[in-house]
Design an enzyme around this catalytic site. Structure first.
Site, PDB file in Angstrom:
ATOM      1  N   GLU A   1      -5.685 -10.811  -2.015  1.00 26.41           N
ATOM      2  CA  GLU A   1      -6.618 -10.863  -0.838  1.00 26.41           C
ATOM      3  C   GLU A   1      -8.265 -10.836  -1.147  1.00 26.41           C
ATOM      4  O   GLU A   1      -8.857  -9.889  -0.926  1.00 26.41           O
ATOM      5  CB  GLU A   1      -6.245  -9.482   0.071  1.00 26.41           C
ATOM      6  CG  GLU A   1      -4.681  -9.409   0.205  1.00 26.41           C
ATOM      7  CD  GLU A   1      -4.534  -8.172   1.239  1.00 26.41           C
ATOM      8  OE1 GLU A   1      -5.112  -7.426   1.769  1.00 26.41           O
ATOM      9  OE2 GLU A   1      -3.279  -7.943   1.336  1.00 26.41           O
TER      10      GLU A   1
ATOM     11  N   GLU B   1       0.955  -1.156  -0.064  1.00 26.03           N
ATOM     12  CA  GLU B   1       0.046   0.075  -0.137  1.00 26.03           C
ATOM     13  C   GLU B   1       0.785   1.262  -0.052  1.00 26.03           C
ATOM     14  O   GLU B   1       0.395   2.120   0.719  1.00 26.03           O
ATOM     15  CB  GLU B   1      -0.986  -0.113   1.183  1.00 26.03           C
ATOM     16  CG  GLU B   1      -1.829  -1.077   1.107  1.00 26.03           C
ATOM     17  CD  GLU B   1      -3.009  -1.424   2.372  1.00 26.03           C
ATOM     18  OE1 GLU B   1      -2.965  -0.502   3.178  1.00 26.03           O
ATOM     19  OE2 GLU B   1      -3.708  -2.532   2.364  1.00 26.03           O
TER      20      GLU B   1
HETATM   21  C1  XIL Z   1      -6.334  -7.147   7.831  1.00 31.58           C
HETATM   22  C2  XIL Z   1      -6.774  -8.469   8.482  1.00 31.58           C
HETATM   23  O1  XIL Z   1      -7.606  -9.298   7.810  1.00 31.58           O
HETATM   24  C3  XIL Z   1      -7.580  -8.021   9.906  1.00 31.58           C
HETATM   25  O2  XIL Z   1      -7.616  -9.125  10.845  1.00 31.58           O
HETATM   26  C4  XIL Z   1      -6.466  -6.844  10.527  1.00 31.58           C
HETATM   27  O3  XIL Z   1      -7.440  -6.645  11.779  1.00 31.58           O
HETATM   28  C5  XIL Z   1      -6.332  -5.882   9.668  1.00 31.58           C
HETATM   29  O4  XIL Z   1      -5.907  -6.493   8.589  1.00 31.58           O
HETATM   30  N1  XIL Z   1      -4.900  -5.126   3.437  1.00 31.58           N
HETATM   31  C6  XIL Z   1      -3.988  -6.017   3.958  1.00 31.58           C
HETATM   32  C7  XIL Z   1      -4.517  -6.819   4.814  1.00 31.58           C
HETATM   33  O5  XIL Z   1      -2.895  -5.899   3.214  1.00 31.58           O
HETATM   34  O6  XIL Z   1      -2.992  -7.248   5.676  1.00 31.58           O
HETATM   35  C8  XIL Z   1      -5.411  -6.410   5.864  1.00 31.58           C
HETATM   36  O7  XIL Z   1      -5.678  -7.723   6.529  1.00 31.58           O
HETATM   37  C9  XIL Z   1      -6.454  -6.097   4.856  1.00 31.58           C
HETATM   38  C10 XIL Z   1      -6.285  -5.001   3.954  1.00 31.58           C
END
Ligand code: XIL
Length: 373
Positions: free
Chosen positions: A265, A160
């Site tokens: 994701e 990010e």
């Molecule tokens: C999220 C997790 O799923 C949650 O459990 C945590 O509280 C916050 O982070 N982008 C990412 C991930 O790169 O690491 C994030 O994961 C979601 C958004």
């Protein structure tokens, strides 16, 4: 030619334990995607790895060929205090992946969210100097990547880094080090494990400004001697975002830079959007709970279910069309029950974003995805 290729892939399938059809002979997600050399990935949490959710382990090992840590490799978890690393959970996760013949992905090395609280602060509580932050960042990367050298298939090195409009996100890394932090991080990761793949990962990758900036970054970083194996499009999707043609365009555009594309994701949030929510997946976004934002407490109605199925299929049709460009599709969680989207961007909702329901049963759309591939 086609027939012999088919034969070769059949032989490859037979020789690879992670791509065997399930015991009852039915094909699973990893078989279907594996046919096209695409890893079927899933983000796992510490309870699942520890076996505290037996149904989850069954789903993971039967359906997926790759895992990634949902949280336990993030800086705040792995090094909560200066130089005090806590590797137990990450070690178990890597071992679990290896035991089950899965490719383990590391998430993530450099990220402003879920960073360790001490990381950007000096002994007096002020902001660290540029030199100190560079040395902390390099040290963090060499410690974590070095520990799992040869065991992690690929790392989300920088997560990010870019805003939707294409400007650099104003993170402490950027503000203190400058844009060079990305190059420094990639080189440190490569040095620590030359065989691991290296990724830049971000959400809202269909936004034109962000897309253009990543293209510029990939080209520029390669000229500076960095290796980038793939761009991760997080793909936290919604019922009406992203725009599918822009999303496809990003895949084509990234692939044209000579990198693979990965859905890192994937999930699909079809719950009502709070006003002012602009899509994306900024974990810092928070909106107050209201009943009308949580309309499916007892299950999706027919219309919502149809939207869910159609939209998932629309994404997978795009993935099928672009299969040569894609190296991995990772779901951000095993079951709806534990998805982060029950609590983000509104806490305490009942969400249905994944491919396995709250009882760990495959949803009907899974079979359709398998047929598609
Ligand atoms: C999220 C997790 O799923 C949650 O459990 C945590 O509280 C916050 O982070 N982008 C990412 C991930 O790169 O690491 C994030 O994961 C979601 C958004």
């Amino acid at each position: 030619m086609k027939a012999s290729l088919y034969l070769i892939s059949l032989i490859a399938l037979a020789g690879c334990s992670t791509q065997q059809p399930a015991k009852d002979g039915t094909l699973t997600l990893k078989d279907a995607l594996g046919k096209h050399e695409i890893l079927a990935g899933v983000a796992v949490n510490v309870d699942e790895v520890a076996g505290r959710v037996p149904k989850a382990q069954d789903v993971i090992t039967a359906n997926f060929s790759s895992i990634v840590a949902e949280n336990c490799m993030k800086q705040e978890k792995i090094v909560p205090e200066q130089d005090k690393y806590f590797f137990d959970d990450a070690d178990s996760l890597v071992a679990f992946g290896e035991r089950n013949g899965m490719k383990v992905i590391g998430h993530c090395l450099v990220w402003h969210s879920q960073a360790a609280p001490w990381f950007f602060t000096d002994a007096k509580g002020g902001e660290v100097s540029r030199d100190t932050l560079i040395s902390r960042m390099k040290n963090h990367i060499s410690t974590v990547v070095g520990r799992y050298k040869g065991r992690i298939y690929g790392w989300d090195v920088v997560n990010e880094a870019i805003e939707d409009d294409g400007s650099y996100r104003q993170t402490p890394y950027y503000k203190i080090i400058g844009p060079e932090y990305i190059e420094i991080a990639l080189k440190a990761a490569e040095e620590a494990d030359p065989d691991a793949e290296l990724y830049l990962n971000d959400f809202s990758m269909s936004k034109p400004g962000k897309r253009d900036k990543y293209v510029e970054l990939v080209k520029d970083l390669k000229l500076k001697g960095c290796r980038i194996d793939a761009i991760g499009m997080q793909s936290h999707n919604g019922g009406d975002y992203p725009d599918l043609s822009e999303y496809e365009k990003s895949m084509d555009t990234f692939a044209a830079c000579g990198v693979k594309v990965m859905m890192t994701e994937l999930d699909l949030n079809i719950l009502p959007k709070p006003e002012d929510f602009g899509g994306g997946a900024n974990v810092g976004d928070e909106f107050k709970y209201r009943d009308e934002l949580d309309p499916y407490k007892d299950g999706l109605d027919e219309q919502a279910q149809k939207l869910f199925d159609d939209r998932y299929l629309a994404f997978f049709k795009i993935y099928e069309k672009h299969k040569e460009q894609i190296s991995r599709i990772t779901l951000w969680g095993v079951s709806d029950k534990t998805s982060w989207l029950n609590d983000w961007p509104v806490e305490g909702r009942t969400s249905y974003p994944l491919l396995f329901d709250r009882d760990y049963n495959a949803k009907p759309v899974v079979q359709k995805i398998i047929e598609l591939f």
